[in-house]
Design an enzyme around this catalytic site. Structure first.
Site, PDB file in Angstrom:
ATOM      1  CD  GLU A   1      -2.626  -6.211   5.295  1.00  0.00           C
ATOM      2  OE1 GLU A   1      -2.944  -5.124   5.379  1.00  0.00           O
ATOM      3  OE2 GLU A   1      -1.831  -6.480   4.188  1.00  0.00           O
TER       4      GLU A   1
ATOM      5  CG  HIS B   1      -4.269  -3.451   2.624  1.00  0.00           C
ATOM      6  ND1 HIS B   1      -3.199  -2.885   3.454  1.00  0.00           N
ATOM      7  CD2 HIS B   1      -4.651  -2.689   1.996  1.00  0.00           C
ATOM      8  CE1 HIS B   1      -3.047  -1.833   3.530  1.00  0.00           C
ATOM      9  NE2 HIS B   1      -4.092  -1.431   2.539  1.00  0.00           N
TER      10      HIS B   1
ATOM     11  CB  CYS C   1      -1.107  -0.041   1.135  1.00  0.00           C
ATOM     12  SG  CYS C   1      -2.569   0.960   1.005  1.00  0.00           S
TER      13      CYS C   1
END
Length: 214
Positions: free
Chosen positions: A196, A194, A83
């Site tokens: 995650e 992202h 990001c």
């Protein structure tokens, strides 16, 4: 039994450190959340997160000394940025009328144009927030092992990267127009999305980074 890969998760006051740490640990990494150059030097790999305003991120990095740590690490061990961490690698962001970044890579970070339209002719919403697909990956590279073309990943951003060297683009996404969703240059890997927060595909990508043997 081989030891776990040691990953230094850079802490400079910005970034969802808990989510990133939890996801990396889930795929077998030994994670240290740190801004200590000695810990970073001892790690096998570096994970460079980032959320929020670029100006605040750059200021936080400078105050913590993380900017110099990244510049040194980039030459001798695998680094993954996500990001705003990815955006910070370039020369300048359009945010706040122009914000100097780390200049590790040549290129800029312009803003999405809210006048752009999607494939249905509807103007895009800024920020680009939610699930979108990526494509154009080199599936012979181990970082994309187990990732399908048009795999879905989670995005939250108002700016996007424009590398000066198009060969660094590792994946693209479409939001009003195609943009760079990932970069790969030697031992440096970065994603605008992202991982995650991207469920199965995201965890697979993180596992690929943890297992990546350059």
């Amino acid at each position: 039994m081989s030891r776990a890969t040691k990953i230094a998760l850079l802490d400079y006051g910005m970034g969802n450190l808990h989510s990133a740490s939890k996801a990396l640990s889930a795929v077998g990494a030994e994670v240290s959340i740190t801004n200590d150059p000695k810990v970073v030097a001892a790690a096998d790999k570096i994970f460079f997160p980032g959320v929020g305003a670029m100006r605040d991120c750059i200021a936080g990095m400078h105050e913590a000394g993380i900017d110099d740590v990244i510049r040194q690490a980039i030459f001798n061990k695998p680094v993954m940025a996500i990001c705003v961490g990815m955006q910070a690698l370039f020369e300048q962001s359009a945010e706040n009328g122009g914000t100097p970044c780390l200049s590790i890579l040549d290129g800029t970070v312009p803003a999405f144009n809210p006048e752009w339209k999607d494939e249905k002719g509807v103007q895009i919403k800024v920020p680009h927030m939610g699930w979108n697909t990526i494509s154009g990956m080199n599936f012979e590279h181990p970082l994309w092992n187990g990732i399908e073309d048009k795999a879905h990943f989670y995005f939250v951003h108002s700016y996007y990267c424009e590398p000066a060297d198009s060969s660094q683009v590792a994946a693209i996404c479409d939001y009003g127009q195609p943009f760079c969703a990932s970069i790969l240059q030697d031992n440096l890997f970065a994603t605008q999305f992202h991982p995650e927060k991207s469920h199965t595909a995201g965890l697979q990508l993180l596992k690929n980074f943890v297992d990546w043997d350059i």
